[in-house]
Design a protein around this motif. Sequence first.
Motif, PDB file in Angstrom:
ATOM      1  N   ARG A  16       7.353   8.306  -5.754  1.00  0.00           N
ATOM      2  CA  ARG A  16       7.546   8.721  -7.142  1.00  0.00           C
ATOM      3  C   ARG A  16       6.580   8.000  -8.070  1.00  0.00           C
ATOM      4  O   ARG A  16       6.288   6.813  -7.887  1.00  0.00           O
ATOM      5  CB  ARG A  16       8.971   8.397  -7.610  1.00  0.00           C
ATOM      6  CG  ARG A  16      10.052   9.248  -7.003  1.00  0.00           C
ATOM      7  CD  ARG A  16      11.363   9.055  -7.765  1.00  0.00           C
ATOM      8  NE  ARG A  16      11.847   7.679  -7.703  1.00  0.00           N
ATOM      9  CZ  ARG A  16      12.853   7.213  -8.467  1.00  0.00           C
ATOM     10  NH1 ARG A  16      13.405   7.999  -9.375  1.00  0.00           N
ATOM     11  NH2 ARG A  16      13.264   5.975  -8.325  1.00  0.00           N
ATOM     12  N   THR A  84       7.689   3.710  -5.106  1.00  0.00           N
ATOM     13  CA  THR A  84       7.853   4.083  -6.509  1.00  0.00           C
ATOM     14  C   THR A  84       6.923   3.233  -7.365  1.00  0.00           C
ATOM     15  O   THR A  84       6.947   2.005  -7.281  1.00  0.00           O
ATOM     16  CB  THR A  84       9.306   3.882  -6.980  1.00  0.00           C
ATOM     17  OG1 THR A  84      10.156   4.763  -6.252  1.00  0.00           O
ATOM     18  CG2 THR A  84       9.441   4.164  -8.470  1.00  0.00           C
ATOM     19  N   ASP A 114       6.606  12.818  -6.573  1.00  0.00           N
ATOM     20  CA  ASP A 114       7.414  13.307  -7.684  1.00  0.00           C
ATOM     21  C   ASP A 114       6.971  12.603  -8.959  1.00  0.00           C
ATOM     22  O   ASP A 114       6.747  11.385  -8.958  1.00  0.00           O
ATOM     23  CB  ASP A 114       8.893  13.028  -7.434  1.00  0.00           C
ATOM     24  CG  ASP A 114       9.444  13.801  -6.246  1.00  0.00           C
ATOM     25  OD1 ASP A 114       8.916  14.911  -5.984  1.00  0.00           O
ATOM     26  OD2 ASP A 114      10.368  13.304  -5.591  1.00  0.00           O
TER      27      ASP A 114
END
Length: 332
Positions: A16, A84, A114
């Motif tokens: 992400r 992330t 994402d």
Amino acid sequence: MNAISSAPDPEAAVGRIILLTTSHRVAPGLLSWPAWQILHAADRVLCADGAHPQLPYLRDAGIAVEEASPTAEDLVDACAGGRTVVVVATGEGEPALTDGLARLAGTGRVRMPDLELLPASYDVPGARLLDLVQVMDRIRAECPWSSQQTHRGLAKYGIEEAYELVEAIEEGDRDELREELGDVLLQVVFHARIAEEHPEEPFSVDDVAGGIVAKLIHRHPHVFGDETAATPEDVKEHWLRTKAEEKRRSSVTEGVPLGQPGLALAAKLASRARTAGLDVPLPAGEGVGYELLALAARAEASGVDPEAALRAAARAYRDAIRAAEGGGRDGV
């Protein structure tokens, strides 16, 4: 620029990228709980601006922030393996980075992480007023014209802007209304900024706001206190009573500005006398002035604003003149 790439595994999770935005109108460090959670849980936290006001608070909270300006490709690589990465956005919102990510996704050749936008702090109602104060402060310091203005020199603009606001209200133009409200607000902020420089009795826009807040609370005991008001008349009674207690004036005419338009002045004086229960006959005299005074007093007693009524009639007259001008041109 610091390289932050790693060798991605095509089969691994894509990870992400979280773009963290904050409002400069909220004190640094006042972030939402979801923002603090994601900052602590992130594998990496990046910020291109080493002077970003949030950085000292993030580091005090034990978050390692890297000062880096990654490209879109750098970020995609950094997220390989399901990691992330949080990007603490600068004031511009990182448009170059987000555009680069969009272009990279458009190629269809890269497995994209994402991408999430996480507002970490929000503007509260009235927050843009802080921008106005800051802009006015800079203009006062750097603009050759604004830096020389005085209260007296700006007085005429206050009158002009007030009239333009009234005209926008009467015309029913919403766009003009918003603009004219801004112009009136500018006058308030401008005068407050000038007032800060007074050598003996300075005050600021915060003092102005604080004063009106205290006045509103005191004059609305039915809202902020124990009194009750079921009708607009009850509210007006509260207002007049508390105002009289505050001002302790020796005459009901005190505080009525004599510089206002004549019809409005006459109506205001008639209103003060009527509200105080004073039966004061209108002065006897001949001429248009006394006739207008009688008309204004009659209008006020009937609940009509004579100034607004005359303006409405004047606008109708203006329209009739324009119609006659158009008819004359058509006949040429």
